[in-house]
Every structure is written in structure tokens, then in C-alpha cells.
Design a protein around this motif. Structure first.
Motif: not given
Length: 220
Positions: A97-123
Motif C-alpha cells: 500500500v502506498v502511504d497517503r503522504a506520497t499520494i497527496e504529493k502526487m495530487l499536489d502536482i496534478v492539481r495544476f493540470a490544464p483545464s478548459g477556460v481554467n475551470n479546474q473542475p476535476v475532483h
């Protein structure tokens, strides 16, 4: 958007960089956003990020990434190309199992993924419990059994029948024994939801090897 007259050099970069063209030139004065254009601002933060003198302050929280130039790595096209080409579809997973801290670090990068008109709708929905992942596999197989049992032609029936047979023989053909599942989702009434989720998942997949992880991800 606030433009500092003392810091502004009228270089015009903010006007050029604005993706929606809402920033206007005032001739010899400081650039500005006409009142009638303000509602069009996508709040992307490009003007603030690229202003060489820091003369632009948004009236909202942009939360864009700030980089220390001394720590920024120089990645050659060859290095980046090699990293991207090394991407493989993974069909076998470790049970660790991957520790939550590592997953959170990955998502902290991924949250800057581009989105249409910068709506950032992804959860994100991250399944951390391997038993729940196994439950997802069973639910998927149950759904496939229902599809196969229905009348009518479905081009996926032959594939589903093979997956069902593999499952009945003790193999997990859906999640492949992965301890986690990452699901990107957005509101259905957002016309860009599917595309933005796929882009975010691509970022997650590219980020995973840098953390010593590679994996299979899913979207809905």
C-alpha cells in the motif's frame, strides 16, 4: 486585476499573454481591463505569472506554482522524450500500500493540470483500501454479467465474456490486484468534464514514476 503604475514598464507582455484578450493597452498609460470585459477573465493567473516586474496583482487567489530558479532543473528534450517514452501500461502490481503522504504529493502536482477556460473542475476519489478495490472488481464483473445476459448485439460482449471467465478462474482482470484506484471525476453538466479528467489522469500517470510508482488509473 490591479496594475501598479509605478512598477509597470508598459512592456505589453500581459496583453500578449492573456489567452482571452481581455487586457487592453491605454496607449502610454498602464494596461487595464475594460469593465465590459472583466466578466470574461478566466482567472488563469498568466498575466501575474509572466509580468517581469511584478506589477500585476489579481483580485483573487491564483495559487499558481512559484519556482525558485536556482532549483529549477534543466531538462533537455532528449531527457524529457526518454521519460515520456518509457511509459508502459502496467498489468501487474505489488500488494504494498502506498502511504497517503506520497499520494497527496502526487495530487499536489496534478492539481495544476490544464483545464478548459481554467475551470479546474476535476475532483479525485482515491481508494486506499485494497479490499474496496477488490469490491470494485466484483461490481464491474457483476455488471458485465448483466450486459452479457441481455439480448441484442454488443461489440464488447466477447471481451466481457473473456474477462468474466478470467475472474471466475481466480484472476482479477479489472484492477489487476492493484492496492489503490485513482478516479478523476467532475460534474456531468460540465461539457469539458471528460476531457479535463483525462488530461488530469495523464498528468498523474506521468508523475507516478517520479515517485517510484507506476500504475493504471481510471476515470468516469
Amino acid at each position: 486585476m490591479s496594475f501598479d503604475q509605478e512598477l509597470c514598464t508598459n512592456c505589453g507582455i500581459c496583453i500578449q499573454i492573456c489567452p482571452l484578450g481581455v487586457i487592453s493597452s491605454s496607449g502610454k498609460g498602464t494596461p487595464y481591463i475594460p469593465d465590459k470585459m472583466g466578466y470574461m477573465c478566466a482567472k488563469c493567473g498568466n498575466c501575474e505569472a509572466f509580468c517581469p516586474t511584478g506589477a500585476i496583482s489579481p483580485m483573487f487567489n491564483t495559487e499558481h506554482s512559484l519556482f525558485d530558479d536556482s532549483l529549477r532543473p534543466d531538462i533537455s528534450p532528449e531527457q524529457l522524450g526518454l521519460y515520456m517514452r518509457k511509459r508502459r501500461s502496467i498489468r501487474n502490481y505489488k500488494s504494498k500500500v502506498v502511504d497517503r503522504a506520497t499520494i497527496e504529493k502526487m495530487l499536489d502536482i496534478v492539481r495544476f493540470a490544464p483545464s478548459g477556460v481554467n475551470n479546474q473542475p476535476v475532483h479525485w476519489l482515491i481508494v486506499h483500501d485494497p479490499k474496496q478495490v477488490q469490491k470494485l472488481t466484483k461490481l464491474t464483473i457483476d455488471w458485465m454479467r448483466e450486459v452479457v445476459s441481455l439480448d441484442g448485439d454488443n461489440p464488447m460482449k466477447p471481451v466481457m465474456q473473456g474477462l468474466i471467465a478470467a475472474y471466475d478462474n481466480g484472476t482479477d482482470p479489472i484492477c489487476r490486484g492493484a492496492p489503490h484506484v485513482a478516479i478523476a471525476h467532475a460534474l456531468a453538466d460540465n461539457s469539458m468534464a471528460y476531457t479535463d479528467s483525462i488530461i488530469a489522469l495523464s498528468w498523474l500517470e506521468l508523475a507516478a514514476p517520479a515517485f517510484g510508482l507506476v500504475g493504471q488509473v481510471s476515470s468516469n
